[in-house]
Scaffold this motif. Structure first.
Motif, mmCIF file in Angstrom:
data_model
loop_
_atom_site.group_PDB
_atom_site.id
_atom_site.type_symbol
_atom_site.label_atom_id
_atom_site.label_comp_id
_atom_site.label_asym_id
_atom_site.label_seq_id
_atom_site.Cartn_x
_atom_site.Cartn_y
_atom_site.Cartn_z
ATOM 1 N N GLN A 13 0.789 -1.095 -0.163
ATOM 2 C CA GLN A 13 0.050 -0.113 -0.074
ATOM 3 C C GLN A 13 0.750 1.216 -0.085
ATOM 4 O OE1 GLN A 13 -2.708 -0.857 3.307
ATOM 5 N NE2 GLN A 13 -4.026 -2.108 2.189
ATOM 6 N N ALA A 14 0.389 2.217 0.838
ATOM 7 C CA ALA A 14 1.503 3.584 0.706
ATOM 8 C C ALA A 14 2.776 3.087 1.218
ATOM 9 C CB ALA A 14 0.679 4.450 1.723
ATOM 10 N N GLY A 15 3.608 3.945 0.764
ATOM 11 C CA GLY A 15 5.093 3.662 1.154
ATOM 12 C C GLY A 15 6.190 3.565 0.180
ATOM 13 N N GLY A 16 5.716 3.501 -1.226
ATOM 14 C CA GLY A 16 6.678 3.370 -2.223
ATOM 15 C C GLY A 16 7.438 1.760 -2.098
ATOM 16 N N VAL A 17 8.715 1.967 -2.398
ATOM 17 C CA VAL A 17 9.676 1.109 -2.294
ATOM 18 C C VAL A 17 9.926 0.195 -0.948
ATOM 19 C CG1 VAL A 17 11.879 2.092 -1.930
ATOM 20 C CG2 VAL A 17 11.927 0.216 -3.013
ATOM 21 N N ASP A 18 9.660 1.136 0.271
ATOM 22 C CA ASP A 18 9.516 0.549 1.486
ATOM 23 C C ASP A 18 8.549 -0.328 1.482
ATOM 24 O OD1 ASP A 18 11.606 1.478 3.768
ATOM 25 O OD2 ASP A 18 11.328 3.172 2.360
ATOM 26 N N ALA A 19 7.228 -0.116 0.956
ATOM 27 C CA ALA A 19 5.910 -0.772 1.163
ATOM 28 C C ALA A 19 6.104 -2.167 0.450
ATOM 29 C CB ALA A 19 4.848 -0.156 0.610
ATOM 30 N N ALA A 20 6.702 -2.014 -0.700
ATOM 31 C CA ALA A 20 7.012 -3.251 -1.428
ATOM 32 C C ALA A 20 7.973 -4.130 -0.669
ATOM 33 C CB ALA A 20 7.656 -3.116 -2.743
ATOM 34 N N ASP A 21 8.950 -3.493 -0.052
ATOM 35 C CA ASP A 21 9.990 -4.311 0.869
ATOM 36 C C ASP A 21 9.332 -4.879 2.114
ATOM 37 O OD1 ASP A 21 12.823 -5.502 1.388
ATOM 38 O OD2 ASP A 21 12.546 -3.911 2.891
ATOM 39 N N TRP A 22 8.280 -4.103 2.762
ATOM 40 C CA TRP A 22 7.564 -4.490 3.688
ATOM 41 C C TRP A 22 6.830 -5.785 3.249
ATOM 42 C CZ3 TRP A 22 6.784 -5.752 8.361
ATOM 43 C CH2 TRP A 22 5.737 -5.820 8.947
ATOM 44 N N THR A 23 5.987 -5.609 2.163
ATOM 45 C CA THR A 23 5.197 -6.669 1.593
ATOM 46 C C THR A 23 5.818 -7.965 1.788
ATOM 47 O OG1 THR A 23 3.905 -5.349 0.444
ATOM 48 C CG2 THR A 23 3.661 -7.462 -0.172
ATOM 49 N N GLN A 24 7.276 -8.097 1.194
ATOM 50 C CA GLN A 24 7.980 -9.102 1.168
ATOM 51 C C GLN A 24 8.298 -9.735 2.356
ATOM 52 O OE1 GLN A 24 11.669 -8.957 -1.278
ATOM 53 N NE2 GLN A 24 11.211 -10.934 -1.941
ATOM 54 N N MET A 25 8.693 -8.696 3.308
ATOM 55 C CA MET A 25 8.875 -9.210 4.815
ATOM 56 C C MET A 25 7.602 -10.073 5.429
ATOM 57 S SD MET A 25 10.893 -5.805 5.989
ATOM 58 C CE MET A 25 10.962 -5.975 7.743
ATOM 59 N N VAL A 42 7.015 1.053 10.818
ATOM 60 C CA VAL A 42 8.071 2.169 11.060
ATOM 61 C C VAL A 42 9.313 1.956 11.257
ATOM 62 C CG1 VAL A 42 8.348 4.412 12.354
ATOM 63 C CG2 VAL A 42 5.960 3.335 12.107
ATOM 64 N N ARG A 43 10.201 2.499 10.421
ATOM 65 C CA ARG A 43 11.665 1.944 10.546
ATOM 66 C C ARG A 43 12.587 3.203 9.805
ATOM 67 N NH1 ARG A 43 12.868 -2.676 5.904
ATOM 68 N NH2 ARG A 43 11.789 -1.274 4.086
ATOM 69 N N ILE A 44 13.788 3.108 9.894
ATOM 70 C CA ILE A 44 14.819 3.867 9.264
ATOM 71 C C ILE A 44 14.888 3.168 7.767
ATOM 72 C CG2 ILE A 44 17.320 4.711 8.914
ATOM 73 C CD1 ILE A 44 15.836 6.145 11.353
ATOM 74 N N SER A 45 14.622 3.905 6.607
ATOM 75 C CA SER A 45 14.364 3.181 5.445
ATOM 76 C C SER A 45 15.847 2.987 4.931
ATOM 77 C CB SER A 45 13.693 4.250 4.433
ATOM 78 O OG SER A 45 13.889 3.676 3.193
ATOM 79 N N PRO A 46 16.114 1.516 4.472
ATOM 80 C CA PRO A 46 17.384 1.113 3.916
ATOM 81 C C PRO A 46 17.274 1.495 2.452
ATOM 82 C CG PRO A 46 15.701 -0.637 3.905
ATOM 83 C CD PRO A 46 15.227 0.530 4.537
ATOM 84 N N PHE A 47 16.546 2.157 2.056
ATOM 85 C CA PHE A 47 16.489 2.726 0.637
ATOM 86 C C PHE A 47 16.538 4.193 0.609
ATOM 87 C CE2 PHE A 47 13.629 -0.996 0.854
ATOM 88 C CZ PHE A 47 14.492 -1.783 0.193
#
Length: 374
Positions: free
Chosen positions: A134-146, A201-206
């Protein structure tokens, strides 16, 4: 308040276990096991692969459930002897061991008690899980995989087979969406409380400036359809697209257009499957996923109508349901149940049983409240 005498605690746990054994109806399960063993010994069974796998999965589940209950009963019978031995020999180490085992039994019986709460019409079915960024761009895609990994690890820890039907990879990292099935009895009953929005919620690795990022992913859990389910699907209301399966970074996986995407035009529901080499197999699997989602939609609509007739507000469990905070502190907390853990690494590695148990208890209490006011 003074701690109960160990003998009283054991008596209390034994009474709880007796109630659980009565609800689970172990004699009926033993009879079913014998019937399933006869079926599995029939060489003709494997002429129908799907039915054969269903029989063997059910047999394995029932055998493990019986073994689990009998194991707890045996441990409960032994724990009294251990306390008596510790008292007779005035042995502090044996007493500590007995107390640790008593707490372990209390936890295991509590988990078993939760299983008796799974009494919904579809609870004993396998689960079809979809996760979407959902919202969050590349972080949201990474979160979905997590999240996909978290649920697959949870299933692996319990020995539940899984099958990934579709994964749509994002361009930079992570995945846009995924659909997989958890092939275990009561998987839907266990996982249905996971339905909703999961917030990270995290420090974005991207982010090259290492800024804090909030990202969201939606989890959808529906029961797998069975032959007895009746869902009419008009072929003229479907848009069917075929395409080439892709892997991370957009690389091709298959050299033929075998992946299938089906859009149900009246509802806008989109399903896809790309795990088989054959386009026909992928289409059949995608249709079964669509049927499951339409069945769940129908069930929700019927519940809403009944609630309206009773003058109730329908309960919406599809909202934000869990927060995962990795910065500035470490915490995973359910919005509805209040269950919380500071061990974020373990949770993301699939150790989510405490959260699932709390969800089951919470949902059952909500259902009881609705019935009481109905």
């Amino acid at each position: 308040m003074a701690e109960l005498d160990p003998a009283e605690q054991i008596k209390e746990l034994s009474s709880t276990l007796e109630s659980i054994e009565a609800v689970l109806d172990l004699d009926a399960k033993r009879t079913e096991i014998e019937q399933l063993r006869e079926q599995s010994a029939d060489p003709e069974l494997w002429n129908d692969q799907e039915n054969a796998q269903k029989v063997t999965r059910r047999l394995s589940f029932l055998e493990s459930e019986i073994t689990r209950v009998e194991g707890i009963r045996g441990r409960l019978d032994d724990i009294g002897v251990l306390f008596e031995l510790a008292a007779a020999e005035d042995d502090a180490d044996t007493l500590a061991e007995a107390r640790t085992e008593l707490e372990s039994l209390r936890r295991d019986i509590g988990e078993l008690e939760v299983r008796t709460l799974l009494s919904g019409p579809y609870d004993e079915r396998e689960a079809l899980v979809s996760i979407n960024a959902q919202a969050g761009g590349v972080d949201a895609a990474d979160w979905t995989q997590m999240l996909q990994r978290m649920y697959l690890r949870w299933a692996e820890r319990h020995g539940y087979p899984t099958e990934i039907y579709e994964t749509s990879y994002a361009e930079e990292a992570g995945i846009k969406s995924t659909t997989f099935v958890v092939r275990a009895p009561f998987a839907y009953g266990m996982l249905r409380g996971e339905h909703g929005t999961h917030r990270l919620v995290r420090i974005s690795p991207f982010d090259n400036q290492s800024r804090r990022q909030t990202s969201f992913a939606g989890v959808d859990v529906v029961p797998v359809v069975e032959q007895s389910d009746h869902i009419d699907i008009d072929e003229s209301e479907l848009r069917i697209d075929v395409y080439r399966s892709s892997g991370p970074g957009g690389q091709g996986v298959n050299t033929t257009d075998s992946a299938v995407r089906i859009t149900h035009l009246p509802t806008g529901i989109v399903v896809a499957c790309q795990n088989e080499r054959s386009q026909l197999q992928n289409r059949a699997t995608a249709m079964s996923v669509l049927q499951a989602k339409l069945l769940e939609r129908k069930r929700q609509e019927e519940e809403a109508v009944l609630a309206e007739l009773r003058g109730e507000a329908t309960s919406s469990w599809g909202t934000q349901m869990r927060n995962y905070v990795l910065h500035p502190y470490q915490s995973v907390k359910d919005v509805r149940t209040g269950m919380e853990s500071g061990n974020t690494g373990a949770v993301l590695d699939g150790q989510i049983d405490e959260f699932i148990d709390a969800e089951i208890r919470w949902m059952r209490s909500q259902e009881r409240d609705q019935q009481a006011t109905g």
